[in-house]
Design a protein around this motif. Structure first.
Motif, PDB file in Angstrom:
ATOM      1  N   GLY A 196       9.171  54.309 -18.035  1.00 45.84           N
ATOM      2  CA  GLY A 196       7.901  53.813 -17.534  1.00 45.84           C
ATOM      3  C   GLY A 196       7.269  54.668 -16.451  1.00 45.84           C
ATOM      4  N   ALA A 197       8.040  55.557 -15.843  1.00 45.70           N
ATOM      5  CA  ALA A 197       7.525  56.319 -14.710  1.00 45.70           C
ATOM      6  C   ALA A 197       7.516  57.818 -14.921  1.00 45.70           C
ATOM      7  CB  ALA A 197       8.354  56.004 -13.455  1.00 45.70           C
ATOM      8  N   VAL A 198       8.246  58.306 -15.912  1.00 47.60           N
ATOM      9  CA  VAL A 198       8.495  59.738 -15.980  1.00 47.60           C
ATOM     10  C   VAL A 198       7.221  60.559 -16.176  1.00 47.60           C
ATOM     11  CG1 VAL A 198       9.003  59.742 -18.465  1.00 47.60           C
ATOM     12  CG2 VAL A 198       9.984  61.513 -16.978  1.00 47.60           C
ATOM     13  N   LEU A 199       6.278  60.078 -16.991  1.00 52.52           N
ATOM     14  CA  LEU A 199       5.069  60.863 -17.226  1.00 52.52           C
ATOM     15  C   LEU A 199       4.213  60.975 -15.968  1.00 52.52           C
ATOM     16  CD1 LEU A 199       3.854  59.921 -20.810  1.00 52.52           C
ATOM     17  CD2 LEU A 199       4.789  62.086 -19.997  1.00 52.52           C
ATOM     18  N   ASP A 200       4.001  59.857 -15.284  1.00 51.86           N
ATOM     19  CA  ASP A 200       3.219  59.902 -14.048  1.00 51.86           C
ATOM     20  C   ASP A 200       3.883  60.797 -13.016  1.00 51.86           C
ATOM     21  OD1 ASP A 200       1.260  58.278 -15.036  1.00 51.86           O
ATOM     22  OD2 ASP A 200       2.058  56.432 -14.153  1.00 51.86           O
ATOM     23  N   GLU A 201       5.204  60.682 -12.908  1.00 53.98           N
ATOM     24  CA  GLU A 201       5.927  61.516 -11.948  1.00 53.98           C
ATOM     25  C   GLU A 201       5.794  62.992 -12.308  1.00 53.98           C
ATOM     26  OE1 GLU A 201       7.420  61.052  -9.194  1.00 53.98           O
ATOM     27  OE2 GLU A 201       7.493  58.873  -9.040  1.00 53.98           O
ATOM     28  N   TRP A 202       5.911  63.295 -13.603  1.00 57.37           N
ATOM     29  CA  TRP A 202       5.835  64.690 -14.032  1.00 57.37           C
ATOM     30  C   TRP A 202       4.447  65.265 -13.778  1.00 57.37           C
ATOM     31  CZ3 TRP A 202       8.051  69.015 -14.785  1.00 57.37           C
ATOM     32  CH2 TRP A 202       7.480  70.009 -15.581  1.00 57.37           C
ATOM     33  N   ILE A 203       3.407  64.528 -14.142  1.00 59.29           N
ATOM     34  CA  ILE A 203       2.048  65.005 -13.948  1.00 59.29           C
ATOM     35  C   ILE A 203       1.765  65.232 -12.465  1.00 59.29           C
ATOM     36  CG2 ILE A 203      -0.394  64.404 -14.164  1.00 59.29           C
ATOM     37  CD1 ILE A 203       0.953  65.309 -16.767  1.00 59.29           C
ATOM     38  N   THR A 204       2.211  64.306 -11.627  1.00 61.43           N
ATOM     39  CA  THR A 204       2.019  64.455 -10.182  1.00 61.43           C
ATOM     40  C   THR A 204       2.730  65.702  -9.666  1.00 61.43           C
ATOM     41  OG1 THR A 204       1.798  62.068  -9.876  1.00 61.43           O
ATOM     42  CG2 THR A 204       2.357  63.371  -7.939  1.00 61.43           C
ATOM     43  N   SER A 205       3.943  65.920 -10.145  1.00 57.73           N
ATOM     44  CA  SER A 205       4.698  67.091  -9.707  1.00 57.73           C
ATOM     45  C   SER A 205       4.030  68.381 -10.158  1.00 57.73           C
ATOM     46  CB  SER A 205       6.133  67.027 -10.251  1.00 57.73           C
ATOM     47  OG  SER A 205       6.840  65.946  -9.696  1.00 57.73           O
ATOM     48  N   VAL A 206       3.526  68.404 -11.389  1.00 58.55           N
ATOM     49  CA  VAL A 206       2.847  69.599 -11.889  1.00 58.55           C
ATOM     50  C   VAL A 206       1.591  69.885 -11.076  1.00 58.55           C
ATOM     51  CG1 VAL A 206       1.601  70.579 -13.852  1.00 58.55           C
ATOM     52  CG2 VAL A 206       3.774  69.414 -14.224  1.00 58.55           C
ATOM     53  N   LYS A 207       0.799  68.859 -10.816  1.00 57.02           N
ATOM     54  CA  LYS A 207      -0.415  69.062 -10.023  1.00 57.02           C
ATOM     55  C   LYS A 207      -0.066  69.567  -8.632  1.00 57.02           C
ATOM     56  CE  LYS A 207      -2.311  64.976 -10.597  1.00 57.02           C
ATOM     57  NZ  LYS A 207      -3.343  63.899 -10.530  1.00 57.02           N
ATOM     58  N   ASN A 208       0.994  69.030  -8.051  1.00 59.99           N
ATOM     59  CA  ASN A 208       1.416  69.484  -6.739  1.00 59.99           C
ATOM     60  C   ASN A 208       1.860  70.942  -6.787  1.00 59.99           C
ATOM     61  OD1 ASN A 208       2.426  68.807  -3.863  1.00 59.99           O
ATOM     62  ND2 ASN A 208       4.248  69.635  -4.859  1.00 59.99           N
ATOM     63  N   GLU A 209       2.611  71.307  -7.823  1.00 57.93           N
ATOM     64  CA  GLU A 209       3.120  72.673  -7.941  1.00 57.93           C
ATOM     65  C   GLU A 209       1.993  73.679  -8.163  1.00 57.93           C
ATOM     66  OE1 GLU A 209       6.525  75.152  -7.793  1.00 57.93           O
ATOM     67  OE2 GLU A 209       6.305  73.000  -7.451  1.00 57.93           O
ATOM     68  N   LEU A 210       0.964  73.263  -8.909  1.00 56.88           N
ATOM     69  CA  LEU A 210      -0.141  74.159  -9.231  1.00 56.88           C
ATOM     70  C   LEU A 210      -1.280  74.079  -8.234  1.00 56.88           C
ATOM     71  CD1 LEU A 210      -0.314  73.669 -13.121  1.00 56.88           C
ATOM     72  CD2 LEU A 210       0.911  75.419 -11.826  1.00 56.88           C
ATOM     73  N   GLY A 211      -1.177  73.190  -7.259  1.00 61.75           N
ATOM     74  CA  GLY A 211      -2.245  73.059  -6.280  1.00 61.75           C
ATOM     75  C   GLY A 211      -3.505  72.457  -6.860  1.00 61.75           C
ATOM     76  N   ILE A 212      -3.355  71.501  -7.775  1.00 58.79           N
ATOM     77  CA  ILE A 212      -4.503  70.873  -8.429  1.00 58.79           C
ATOM     78  C   ILE A 212      -4.722  69.490  -7.831  1.00 58.79           C
ATOM     79  CG2 ILE A 212      -5.408  69.971 -10.598  1.00 58.79           C
ATOM     80  CD1 ILE A 212      -3.671  72.037 -12.031  1.00 58.79           C
ATOM     81  N   ASP A 213      -5.936  69.237  -7.362  1.00 64.47           N
ATOM     82  CA  ASP A 213      -6.296  67.920  -6.856  1.00 64.47           C
ATOM     83  C   ASP A 213      -7.304  67.319  -7.828  1.00 64.47           C
ATOM     84  OD1 ASP A 213      -6.730  65.662  -5.384  1.00 64.47           O
ATOM     85  OD2 ASP A 213      -8.006  66.624  -3.882  1.00 64.47           O
TER      86      ASP A 213
END
Length: 318
Positions: A196-213
Motif C-alpha cells: 500500500g505504500a511502496v509506490l508513493d515512497e518510491w516516487i517521493t524518493s526519486v523526486k528527492n534524488e532528482l531534485g524534482i518538486d
C-alpha cells in the motif's frame, strides 16, 4: 495555517545503534533527517541541533551546550534561533512523520488558552519530540528549569511538559514511530515496502534524488503505462512514460510546478488516447481475421486469401 519555526533534535549518541550516525541512516532510500525535514517544509525557519551534514533543504545549524547535554539543552539551543510564535519540535528519527500530523499539531497548539500539543503513541505515552509549542511559555519554562537546577544538561523532557498546558493528539500508529534500534530500522524499511505504500515512497524518493518538486497524478501515469503495455507492447510502457515526461518538460520550460503538472497530465492524456487507438486497431484486425477464417473467401479458397500449397505439384507425390 499557523506560521511556525521548527527545531529538529539530531545530536543524540545513538547508543542503541552502536553509535551509528542515526540521522543519516537511510530508510526507503532517504536519510531519516531528510524524511523529517520533508514533513515540515512549510516552516519559516528550520533549526537542526546536531552535527552539520548535507540535507535535502537549507537549515540553520547549532549545537547544545555542552554537547551531549540531552534534549532540554538541545531544545534551548534551537529555541534561541527561532522567532515564530509557534515552534514545532521533532526528533530526527521519525520515518513516517507526515505533513498531516504537523498540521494537526499546529492546529491543536493554536487553541485558545493552550500552550502546545504533542502526539501520543498507540500505548498512550506522550511524545514530547513530536510536538508543537507556543514559543513564549516554552522559553519561560526552560528558564525556570535552568534556574532551579543550575543548568539544563542531562535533565529529562518530562520536567518541561509537566508544567505546560498541552493538548494530546492521537496521530495514529506511525507518526510517532521512532528508530532507536536496528530492529526499529528494519521494521521501518519493511513497512515502506508494503504494497500500500511502496509506490508513493518510491516516487517521493526519486523526486528527492532528482531534485524534482512536482506533484503529478501517479494514477494517470500508471493507467498510461498499463494502456501502452496492453495496447502496444510491454516495452512500450516505460518508453512512453519517459516520452511523456520529456514532452511535458519541453511544454512547461520556465513555468512553475502547477504548469508542469498540467503539462504532464495533458501529455499523458494524448499518449493514452494514442495507445487506446492502437489497441482498437489491433482488436479490429483480429476480428477481421476471425471473420475471414470462418467464412472463407469469395472464390472458395483458403481463409484470408492464402494461396494453396503448390510446392509438391508435379512431383507425383499423392
Amino acid at each position: 495555517m499557523t506560521a511556525y519555526d521548527v527545531i529538529v533534535l539530531a545530536g543524540g549518541a545513538a547508543k542503541r545503534l552502536g553509535g551509528a550516525d542515526k540521522p543519516g541512516v537511510r530508510v526507503g532510500g532517504r536519510a531519516l533527517l531528510d524524511r523529517v525535514l520533508a514533513a515540515c517544509d512549510g516552516a519559516a525557519r528550520t533549526v537542526v541541533v546536531g552535527d552539520r551534514r548535507a540535507t535535502s533543504r537549507p537549515v540553520v545549524w547549532t549545537r547544545e551546550v555542552p554537547q551531549g547535554g540531552g534534549p532540554l539543552a538541545a531544545l534551548d539551543a534551537g529555541l534561541r534561533l527561532t522567532s515564530a510564535d509557534h515552534v514545532l519540535v521533532l526528533s530526527a528519527d521519525l520515518p513516517f512523520l507526515g505533513p498531516g500530523t504537523v498540521d494537526a499539531l499546529l492546529a491543536a497548539a493554536a487553541q485558545p488558552g493552550r500552550e502546545g500539543a504533542l502526539c501520543t503513541d498507540p500505548d498512550g505515552r506522550d511524545q514530547p519530540l513530536v510536538a508543537a509549542y507556543r514559543a513564549e511559555p516554552l522559553r519561560r519554562e526552560l528558564a525556570l528549569i535552568a534556574t532551579e537546577h543550575g543548568n539544563l544538561a542531562g535533565l529529562p523532557l518530562r520536567l518541561l511538559t509537566a508544567e505546560l498546558d498541552l493538548v494530546r493528539v492521537d496521530a495514529g500508529p506511525d507518526a510517532a514511530f521512532d528508530c532507536d534500534t536496528w530492529d526499529d530500522i528494519a521494521a521501518a524499511r519493511a513497512r515502506i515496502r508494503e504494497h500500500g505504500a511502496v509506490l508513493d515512497e518510491w516516487i517521493t524518493s526519486v523526486k528527492n534524488e532528482l531534485g524534482i518538486d512536482l506533484d503529478v497524478d501517479t494514477g494517470v501515469l500508471l493507467d498510461l503505462a498499463r494502456d501502452a503495455a496492453h495496447g502496444v507492447a510491454r516495452p512500450a510502457a516505460p518508453l512512453t512514460t519517459f516520452l511523456v515526461g520529456y514532452a511535458a518538460a519541453k511544454a512547461s520550460a520556465g513555468a512553475g510546478p502547477d504548469e508542469a503538472a498540467a503539462a504532464v497530465a495533458e501529455a499523458s492524456r494524448k499518449a493514452t488516447a494514442l495507445a487506446l487507438r492502437w489497441e482498437a486497431e489491433a482488436a479490429e484486425s483480429v476480428k477481421s481475421a476471425e471473420s475471414a477464417g470462418q467464412g472463407g473467401d469469395a472464390a472458395g479458397g483458403p481463409a484470408g486469401g492464402a494461396k494453396p500449397d503448390t510446392s509438391r505439384e508435379g512431383t507425383g507425390t499423392p
